[in-house]
Design a protein around this motif. Sequence first.
Motif, mmCIF file in Angstrom:
data_model
loop_
_atom_site.group_PDB
_atom_site.id
_atom_site.type_symbol
_atom_site.label_atom_id
_atom_site.label_comp_id
_atom_site.label_asym_id
_atom_site.label_seq_id
_atom_site.Cartn_x
_atom_site.Cartn_y
_atom_site.Cartn_z
ATOM 1 N N THR A 20 110.847 13.761 99.764
ATOM 2 C CA THR A 20 111.878 14.315 100.642
ATOM 3 C C THR A 20 111.773 13.642 102.007
ATOM 4 O O THR A 20 110.693 13.539 102.571
ATOM 5 N N VAL A 21 112.917 13.185 102.502
ATOM 6 C CA VAL A 21 112.978 12.559 103.820
ATOM 7 C C VAL A 21 113.996 13.335 104.630
ATOM 8 O O VAL A 21 115.056 13.692 104.132
ATOM 9 N N GLU A 22 113.661 13.594 105.887
ATOM 10 C CA GLU A 22 114.590 14.331 106.733
ATOM 11 C C GLU A 22 114.991 13.490 107.938
ATOM 12 O O GLU A 22 114.217 12.666 108.425
ATOM 13 N N LEU A 23 116.224 13.718 108.389
ATOM 14 C CA LEU A 23 116.766 13.048 109.569
ATOM 15 C C LEU A 23 117.340 14.121 110.476
ATOM 16 O O LEU A 23 118.305 14.795 110.109
ATOM 17 N N ASN A 24 116.743 14.286 111.641
ATOM 18 C CA ASN A 24 117.206 15.276 112.595
ATOM 19 C C ASN A 24 118.209 14.612 113.533
ATOM 20 O O ASN A 24 117.863 13.685 114.261
ATOM 21 N N THR A 25 119.448 15.093 113.516
ATOM 22 C CA THR A 25 120.489 14.529 114.375
ATOM 23 C C THR A 25 120.619 15.287 115.690
ATOM 24 O O THR A 25 121.433 14.904 116.523
ATOM 25 N N PHE A 26 119.847 16.360 115.882
ATOM 26 C CA PHE A 26 119.872 17.167 117.103
ATOM 27 C C PHE A 26 121.286 17.639 117.435
ATOM 28 O O PHE A 26 121.650 17.773 118.599
ATOM 29 N N ASN A 27 122.104 17.847 116.396
ATOM 30 C CA ASN A 27 123.495 18.300 116.524
ATOM 31 C C ASN A 27 124.329 17.398 117.433
ATOM 32 O O ASN A 27 125.191 17.861 118.165
ATOM 33 N N ARG A 28 124.072 16.107 117.395
ATOM 34 C CA ARG A 28 124.831 15.154 118.206
ATOM 35 C C ARG A 28 126.078 14.650 117.483
ATOM 36 O O ARG A 28 126.932 14.022 118.099
ATOM 37 N N VAL A 29 126.146 14.864 116.152
ATOM 38 C CA VAL A 29 127.303 14.441 115.361
ATOM 39 C C VAL A 29 127.700 15.566 114.411
ATOM 40 O O VAL A 29 126.898 16.450 114.119
ATOM 41 N N ASN A 30 128.934 15.517 113.944
ATOM 42 C CA ASN A 30 129.390 16.449 112.916
ATOM 43 C C ASN A 30 129.120 15.816 111.553
ATOM 44 O O ASN A 30 129.466 14.655 111.332
ATOM 45 N N ILE A 31 128.525 16.575 110.650
ATOM 46 C CA ILE A 31 128.171 16.067 109.331
ATOM 47 C C ILE A 31 128.876 16.917 108.287
ATOM 48 O O ILE A 31 128.849 18.146 108.370
#
Length: 178
Positions: free
Chosen positions: A32-43
Amino acid sequence: MSRVGKKPIALPSGIEVKVEDGVIYATKGKKTVELNTFNRVNISLQNNELSFSAKGDAASHRAFWGTYRALAYNIIEGLDKGFSKQLEINGVGYRAAIKGKVLELNLGFSHPINYDIPEGIEMNIDKNILTIKGMDKQQVGQIAANIREFRPPEPYKGKGVKYVDEVIIRKAGKTSKK
């Protein structure tokens, strides 16, 4: 508009993606790999596609849009196929050997260079070609750059460690005057 950010990421079979509070979790088997976008983009995740959009019109929002899409694509590609770099070792007496979890390089110094192979990285040696494989694109590239840095190729005889597809522009040596 971000050309990179506009492209949706098609999810290959076997890879499961989950989005929670701006964090993307990509899973394949037990990895499992995670990517934290810090809510900077809409996904958004729909129809087995992951797509991104900018939060606003500010330049930083548009920059994050393309950046996080590229990082997510690299994570999914790494889980699916993996990444590899190949280095070529040229020079008389220059050689590499893998001893357990240590890469031993003889590059013309008075001592061998021992490079610890990080977790999640696989290395193979075939004659004078060193192949570095892993699922993290940044880590594979950084390890290849670190190994190349021990003895970069020189322009006169072409000795040193270079990428397989790298072209070394050769220089003429000294010429005598008559």
